[in-house]
Write a protein that holds these residues in place. Structure first.
Motif, short mmCIF file in Angstrom:
data_model
loop_
_atom_site.label_atom_id
_atom_site.label_comp_id
_atom_site.label_asym_id
_atom_site.label_seq_id
_atom_site.Cartn_x
_atom_site.Cartn_y
_atom_site.Cartn_z
N THR A 156 -2.22 -31.96 17.92
CA THR A 156 -1.42 -32.93 17.16
C THR A 156 -0.06 -32.34 16.82
OG1 THR A 156 -3.44 -33.85 16.19
CG2 THR A 156 -1.36 -34.41 15.13
N MET A 157 -0.04 -31.09 16.38
CA MET A 157 1.21 -30.45 16.01
C MET A 157 2.15 -30.35 17.22
SD MET A 157 -0.28 -27.48 13.46
CE MET A 157 1.32 -26.79 13.06
N LYS A 158 1.60 -29.98 18.35
CA LYS A 158 2.44 -29.88 19.55
C LYS A 158 2.92 -31.26 20.00
CE LYS A 158 0.29 -25.61 21.21
NZ LYS A 158 -0.58 -24.98 22.24
N GLY A 159 2.04 -32.27 19.85
CA GLY A 159 2.45 -33.63 20.21
C GLY A 159 3.52 -34.18 19.30
N ALA A 160 3.56 -33.68 18.06
CA ALA A 160 4.58 -34.12 17.10
C ALA A 160 5.84 -33.27 17.17
CB ALA A 160 4.01 -34.07 15.69
N GLY A 161 5.89 -32.36 18.15
CA GLY A 161 7.08 -31.54 18.31
C GLY A 161 7.12 -30.32 17.41
N LEU A 162 5.98 -29.96 16.84
CA LEU A 162 5.91 -28.79 15.96
C LEU A 162 5.31 -27.61 16.71
CD1 LEU A 162 4.48 -30.54 12.77
CD2 LEU A 162 6.87 -29.94 13.20
N GLN A 163 5.51 -26.44 16.16
CA GLN A 163 4.88 -25.26 16.73
C GLN A 163 3.38 -25.29 16.44
OE1 GLN A 163 6.50 -21.56 15.37
NE2 GLN A 163 4.98 -20.30 16.44
N GLY A 164 2.58 -25.10 17.47
CA GLY A 164 1.14 -25.15 17.30
C GLY A 164 0.60 -23.91 16.61
N VAL A 165 -0.70 -23.91 16.40
CA VAL A 165 -1.36 -22.77 15.76
C VAL A 165 -2.21 -22.06 16.80
CG1 VAL A 165 -1.39 -23.81 13.48
CG2 VAL A 165 -3.31 -24.20 15.02
N SER A 166 -2.45 -20.80 16.56
CA SER A 166 -3.30 -20.01 17.45
C SER A 166 -4.76 -20.38 17.19
CB SER A 166 -3.08 -18.52 17.19
OG SER A 166 -3.98 -17.75 17.96
N VAL A 167 -5.41 -20.87 18.22
CA VAL A 167 -6.82 -21.26 18.11
C VAL A 167 -7.63 -20.35 19.02
CG1 VAL A 167 -8.50 -23.10 18.37
CG2 VAL A 167 -6.17 -23.65 17.67
N ARG A 168 -8.43 -19.53 18.42
CA ARG A 168 -9.30 -18.65 19.21
C ARG A 168 -10.68 -18.64 18.58
NH1 ARG A 168 -9.64 -13.52 16.80
NH2 ARG A 168 -8.16 -13.18 15.10
N ASN A 169 -11.66 -18.52 19.40
CA ASN A 169 -13.04 -18.58 18.92
C ASN A 169 -13.42 -17.28 18.22
OD1 ASN A 169 -15.65 -19.43 18.50
ND2 ASN A 169 -16.35 -18.91 20.55
N VAL A 170 -13.77 -17.38 16.94
CA VAL A 170 -14.23 -16.21 16.18
C VAL A 170 -15.63 -16.55 15.66
CG1 VAL A 170 -13.67 -14.55 14.38
CG2 VAL A 170 -11.84 -15.80 15.50
N PRO A 171 -16.62 -16.51 16.53
CA PRO A 171 -17.96 -16.96 16.11
C PRO A 171 -18.63 -15.97 15.16
CG PRO A 171 -18.06 -16.03 18.31
CD PRO A 171 -16.60 -16.05 17.93
N VAL A 172 -19.46 -16.50 14.30
CA VAL A 172 -20.33 -15.70 13.44
C VAL A 172 -21.76 -16.04 13.82
CG1 VAL A 172 -21.06 -15.19 11.08
CG2 VAL A 172 -18.64 -15.65 11.57
N GLY A 173 -22.51 -15.06 14.24
CA GLY A 173 -23.86 -15.31 14.74
C GLY A 173 -24.78 -15.86 13.66
N SER A 174 -25.68 -16.74 14.07
CA SER A 174 -26.63 -17.32 13.12
C SER A 174 -27.79 -16.39 12.81
CB SER A 174 -27.18 -18.64 13.68
OG SER A 174 -27.89 -18.41 14.89
N ARG A 175 -27.98 -15.35 13.62
CA ARG A 175 -29.04 -14.37 13.42
C ARG A 175 -30.43 -14.99 13.40
NH1 ARG A 175 -26.39 -10.02 15.03
NH2 ARG A 175 -24.38 -9.80 13.97
N ASP A 176 -30.60 -16.06 14.18
CA ASP A 176 -31.92 -16.70 14.24
C ASP A 176 -32.96 -15.76 14.85
OD1 ASP A 176 -31.06 -19.02 13.07
OD2 ASP A 176 -30.67 -20.07 14.96
N VAL A 177 -32.52 -14.92 15.79
CA VAL A 177 -33.46 -13.98 16.42
C VAL A 177 -34.01 -13.01 15.38
CG1 VAL A 177 -33.70 -12.15 18.12
CG2 VAL A 177 -32.37 -14.19 18.68
N LEU A 178 -33.12 -12.52 14.52
CA LEU A 178 -33.55 -11.60 13.47
C LEU A 178 -34.50 -12.29 12.50
CD1 LEU A 178 -33.34 -8.81 12.19
CD2 LEU A 178 -31.29 -9.59 10.98
N GLY A 179 -34.19 -13.53 12.14
CA GLY A 179 -35.07 -14.27 11.25
C GLY A 179 -36.44 -14.50 11.86
#
Length: 255
Positions: A156-179
């Motif tokens: 949306t920001m880029k479509g509105a002519g604004l500088q976009g934001v850095s979007v990168r995946n920073v996952p946090v594991g659910s640790r279901d295996v440990l549970g």
């Protein structure tokens, strides 16, 4: 981690001593030692429960701050989108839907309640595992839904002519295996009651659950750090393009 470790070790010595005393393996002095260990262990459990409170409270503050940040960013984009056309309108609508799902998908968990439950001697470690499991799943879900909203905000920001934001995946594991490992190990150890008796089986379960809990506590402290670091870069990016978007989020938690 020192207080939870001290609490675990104290109660481990306590339950083993209690088991030995009940089995007639000790002397009269052992009963006094068990009583002293129980008092000291109770104090350590209460102190260690503060860590549970801090972790859950940290998550609640972060989730609230993120929702406020995204809500204000979307509101700021709406005021700029009038002349931008469909290229920015479609991702903006998607961002609003994503924010709605994020808000509905996050549940407020009482940090005080779970800290009190975790402070209960011996059985509190079971509540601790439950609290950490809920916490890890909440963070994993938060990261997944937040990323979808940020992608739409960036478009949306880029479509509105604004500088976009850095979007990168920073996952946090659910640790279901440990549970699942904790649950399976505890169920298997229930069979040990036929060899060690009810008291011996419960002691073995406590030692196992407590050890897993210490590992999980350490992971719960460290896992979200990369996500928080990402937010420390994200907010300045949004602030540069939408100066009013962060001001409303400043009082709703920490990154």
């Amino acid at each position: 981690m020192l207080l939870p470790l001290a609490s675990y070790l104290l109660w481990a010595v306590f339950v083993v001593s209690w088991w030995a005393a009940g089995a007639g393996l000790g002397t009269g002095d052992l009963a006094l030692a068990v009583s002293v260990l129980g008092i000291v262990g109770l104090a350590a459990s209460v102190a260690a429960s503060y860590l549970v409170y801090a972790l859950l409270n940290r998550a609640s503050l972060h989730f609230g701050r993120t929702r406020a940040l995204l809500r204000n960013a979307i509101s700021g984009l709406e005021s700029r989108i009038g002349t931008a056309g469909q290229e920015a309108l479609l991702p903006l609508t998607s961002a609003e839907e994503g924010l709605y799902k994020l808000s509905r998908g996050e549940h407020e968990r009482s940090a005080v309640l779970w800290a009190l439950l975790a402070s209960v001697p011996i059985v509190g470690w079971i509540f601790l595992v439950a609290a950490l499991w809920f916490l890890s799943r909440d963070f994993a879900k938060h990261c997944r839904l937040e990323e979808l909203v940020l992608e739409d905000v960036d478009r949306t920001m880029k479509g509105a002519g604004l500088q976009g934001v850095s979007v990168r995946n920073v996952p946090v594991g659910s640790r279901d295996v440990l549970g699942a490992a904790v649950v399976i190990a505890s169920l298997i150890e229930l069979l040990s009651v036929f060899l060690l008796g009810p008291a011996g089986g419960l002691v073995l379960i406590y030692l196992t659950v407590g050890a897993f809990s210490l590992i999980w506590l350490d992971l719960s402290i460290r896992d979200p750090n990369s996500h928080f670091s990402f937010h420390s870069q994200l907010e300045p990016d949004i602030l540069r393009s939408l100066p009013d978007s962060v001001s409303g989020a400043g009082t709703e938690g920490v990154a």
